[in-house]
Write an enzyme that holds these catalytic residues in place. Structure first.
Site, mmCIF file in Angstrom:
data_model
loop_
_atom_site.group_PDB
_atom_site.id
_atom_site.type_symbol
_atom_site.label_atom_id
_atom_site.label_comp_id
_atom_site.label_asym_id
_atom_site.label_seq_id
_atom_site.Cartn_x
_atom_site.Cartn_y
_atom_site.Cartn_z
ATOM 1 C CG HIS A 8 -2.047 1.116 1.104
ATOM 2 N ND1 HIS A 8 -2.476 1.546 0.472
ATOM 3 C CD2 HIS A 8 -2.997 1.022 2.038
ATOM 4 C CE1 HIS A 8 -3.407 2.306 0.446
ATOM 5 N NE2 HIS A 8 -3.670 1.878 1.852
ATOM 6 C CG HIS A 68 -4.166 0.262 -8.366
ATOM 7 N ND1 HIS A 68 -5.612 0.153 -8.491
ATOM 8 C CD2 HIS A 68 -3.626 1.110 -7.731
ATOM 9 C CE1 HIS A 68 -5.955 0.926 -7.271
ATOM 10 N NE2 HIS A 68 -4.858 1.669 -7.136
ATOM 11 C CG ASP A 94 2.479 4.405 -3.920
ATOM 12 O OD1 ASP A 94 2.340 5.572 -3.302
ATOM 13 O OD2 ASP A 94 1.811 3.608 -3.820
HETATM 14 C C1 COA Z 1 -0.971 -3.091 -5.860
HETATM 15 C C2 COA Z 1 -1.024 -4.986 -5.867
HETATM 16 C C3 COA Z 1 -1.040 -5.381 -4.620
HETATM 17 C C4 COA Z 1 -2.206 -5.299 -6.498
HETATM 18 O O1 COA Z 1 -2.275 -6.791 -6.309
HETATM 19 P P1 COA Z 1 -3.117 -7.714 -7.016
HETATM 20 O O2 COA Z 1 -4.460 -7.167 -7.227
HETATM 21 O O3 COA Z 1 -3.599 -8.642 -5.518
HETATM 22 O O4 COA Z 1 -2.836 -8.327 -8.036
HETATM 23 P P2 COA Z 1 -1.866 -9.886 -8.006
HETATM 24 O O5 COA Z 1 -0.981 -9.694 -6.974
HETATM 25 O O6 COA Z 1 -2.850 -10.854 -8.111
HETATM 26 O O7 COA Z 1 -0.919 -9.553 -9.436
HETATM 27 C C5 COA Z 1 -1.326 -10.244 -10.636
HETATM 28 C C6 COA Z 1 -0.111 -10.793 -11.157
HETATM 29 O O8 COA Z 1 0.589 -9.742 -11.566
HETATM 30 C C7 COA Z 1 1.934 -9.815 -10.853
HETATM 31 N N1 COA Z 1 2.198 -8.310 -10.261
HETATM 32 C C8 COA Z 1 1.459 -7.559 -9.838
HETATM 33 N N2 COA Z 1 2.091 -6.449 -9.536
HETATM 34 C C9 COA Z 1 3.313 -6.857 -9.713
HETATM 35 C C10 COA Z 1 4.668 -5.993 -9.530
HETATM 36 N N3 COA Z 1 4.563 -4.720 -8.979
HETATM 37 N N4 COA Z 1 5.800 -6.391 -9.764
HETATM 38 C C11 COA Z 1 5.731 -7.666 -10.403
HETATM 39 N N5 COA Z 1 4.713 -8.324 -10.708
HETATM 40 C C12 COA Z 1 3.507 -7.951 -10.445
HETATM 41 C C13 COA Z 1 1.572 -10.681 -9.600
HETATM 42 O O9 COA Z 1 2.879 -11.354 -9.163
HETATM 43 C C14 COA Z 1 0.796 -11.603 -10.470
HETATM 44 O O10 COA Z 1 1.551 -12.626 -11.037
HETATM 45 P P3 COA Z 1 0.951 -13.937 -11.188
HETATM 46 O O11 COA Z 1 -0.200 -13.975 -11.622
HETATM 47 O O12 COA Z 1 2.231 -14.803 -12.098
HETATM 48 O O13 COA Z 1 1.083 -14.480 -9.934
HETATM 49 C C15 COA Z 1 0.398 -5.321 -6.691
HETATM 50 O O14 COA Z 1 0.286 -5.070 -8.200
HETATM 51 C C16 COA Z 1 1.637 -5.213 -6.059
HETATM 52 O O15 COA Z 1 2.045 -5.693 -4.992
HETATM 53 N N6 COA Z 1 2.167 -3.963 -6.433
HETATM 54 C C17 COA Z 1 3.274 -3.453 -5.785
HETATM 55 C C18 COA Z 1 3.232 -2.786 -4.754
HETATM 56 C C19 COA Z 1 2.517 -1.425 -4.829
HETATM 57 O O16 COA Z 1 2.993 -0.828 -5.827
HETATM 58 N N7 COA Z 1 1.534 -1.076 -4.271
HETATM 59 C C20 COA Z 1 0.770 0.283 -4.229
HETATM 60 C C21 COA Z 1 -0.556 0.143 -4.838
HETATM 61 S S1 COA Z 1 -1.144 1.750 -5.240
#
Ligand code: COA
Length: 380
Positions: free
Chosen positions: A226, A265, A316
């Protein structure tokens, strides 16, 4: 039909409540046709034309202020900047190596003891006080812990953006820097049912107090998935001296399935609407000082992530270089997010209270079958 067996509703299993509509809100709309709007206003228009204080007023009071309401609101915020002596004493006890998010959390919780929410100090008064105090809390602790300096946390700065940068740098910031800070505060102010806001609403739904809800929200925001992502993004970007280094380094990280902070996201699938605005500010601030590393490195990572994973930067990612170029130390990035998002949190706290229902979902039980208790002396 027999009513003996518990009938469980059929629920679609979605990890992390993805895609689940968990309630209604009139405060903001994210994703879909609305892209991102605060109470019906596009964030593009707000970021271009409004001041953070107008947006705070809109979120907390429901409508944009008239000119006289706006002037009175800014005056009110300016008048609430002085930290209580007891709070300063608490801040002075927090060690230098504490994370500033823990400082924000502790300060908020402590304020709940000395300025509790009551008939004389209602929820809007608490909201105004927190908006006015947070820059001083953060910078007072930061400077005392590092240099032993007891700064004067009261400035005559016109806005929250100017007040924060003035305290941090000990001098009046340029108009350009105030403008960049103002835009960043607007973009961070509100985002529907994100994890920290949902935390605040859940705590509120038990009829708890506003400080507990905000303290809990700060805890939720702290994590890298987050709010903490802006700090983690800066740490990543700073590792690379050239776009080529960045491409090689991030390619390696992807090969080992590491998350690249500041990308992806939960709600948006093709782009974060806030990115285009903050990215333009990153370019503008880079050009201002002739920084030829941060922006090109960031863009190289952006292109690689899109080409390889169809992942886009969220707010971010370019906020990291913007804050760095404003001279904000990296550990302060997420606390700056707090300074702004507290307005959205409290708008949601008030909305939750206005039509409250305890937030208490159910879970599918996947543990052991029913079994008998064995007294401790007979257990093997
Ligand atoms: C924001 C976030 C938590 C959303 O997660 P989510 O909706 O649960 O999406 P998922 O984690 O299921 O991601 C789907 C796929 O994309 C990948 N992915 C998503 N964000 C990624 C990232 N920042 N870097 C690398 N891979 C990523 C996941 O590993 C997953 O891959 P898989 O299907 O091979 O396992 C996620 O994109 C993330 O961890 N981002 C980095 C942290 C961040 O920037 N947070 C601020 C959000 S505003």
């Amino acid at each position: 039909m027999s009513t003996n067996a518990a009938v469980k509703p059929v629920v679609k299993k979605t990890g992390g409540l993805a895609g689940i509509v968990a309630g209604e809100t009139k405060i903001s709309a994210a994703g879909g046709a609305h892209t991102l709007e605060y109470r019906g206003y596009s964030i593009y228009e707000l970021a271009e034309k409004a001041a953070f204080e107008e947006v705070a007023y809109l979120l907390l009071r429901g409508e944009l202020p008239t000119k006289s309401e706006y002037d009175a609101y800014k005056k009110r915020l300016r008048g609430l900047r002085e930290l209580p002596g007891d709070l300063k004493a608490v801040l002075e006890l927090i060690p230098m190596d504490a994370h500033p998010m823990d400082v924000m959390r502790t300060a908020t919780s402590y304020l709940g003891n000395i300025e509790p929410e009551d008939a004389m100090n209602d929820q809007l008064s608490v909201a105004d006080r927190l908006v006015a105090l947070y820059p001083g809390i953060l910078v007072y602790w930061w400077k005392f812990a590092r240099d032993g300096d007891r700064i004067n946390e009261v400035t005559a700065a016109d806005s929250v953006a100017e007040h924060f940068l003035t305290l941090l740098h000990g001098k009046k910031p340029s108009d350009l820097h105030v403008q960049a800070m103002n835009v960043s505060l607007i973009l961070y102010a509100e985002h529907e049912f994100n994890a920290s806001t949902f935390t605040a609403r859940t705590i509120t739904s038990t009829t708890s107090d506003i400080y507990s809800a905000v303290t809990g929200a700060i805890g939720a925001l702290r994590g890298n998935l987050h709010g903490g992502a802006n700090e983690a993004a800066m740490e990543l970007i700073q590792k690379f001296k050239t776009p080529e280094d960045a491409i090689a380094g991030v390619t390696n990280m992807m090969a080992t399935k590491q998350l690249i902070m500041g990308f992806g996201h939960r709600v948006y699938t093709e782009a974060d609407p806030r990115n285009v605005v903050i990215k333009a500010w990153s370019k503008r601030l880079s050009d201002e000082v002739g920084n030829t590393t941060l922006y090109p490195v960031s863009e190289a990572i952006e292109k690689l992530m899109w080409d390889e994973k169809h992942l886009f930067p969220n707010l971010d990612f370019y906020s990291a270089s913007v804050y760095n170029l404003l001279g904000i130390p990296t550990p302060m990035f997420t606390p700056v997010f707090v300074m702004s998002r507290v307005t959205g949190w409290i708008a949601h706290i008030m909305e939750q209270r206005s039509n409250n229902k305890l937030i208490r979902p159910s879970a599918d039980y996947t543990g052991p079958e029913t079994r008998s208790f064995v007294p401790v002396e007979s257990r093997k």
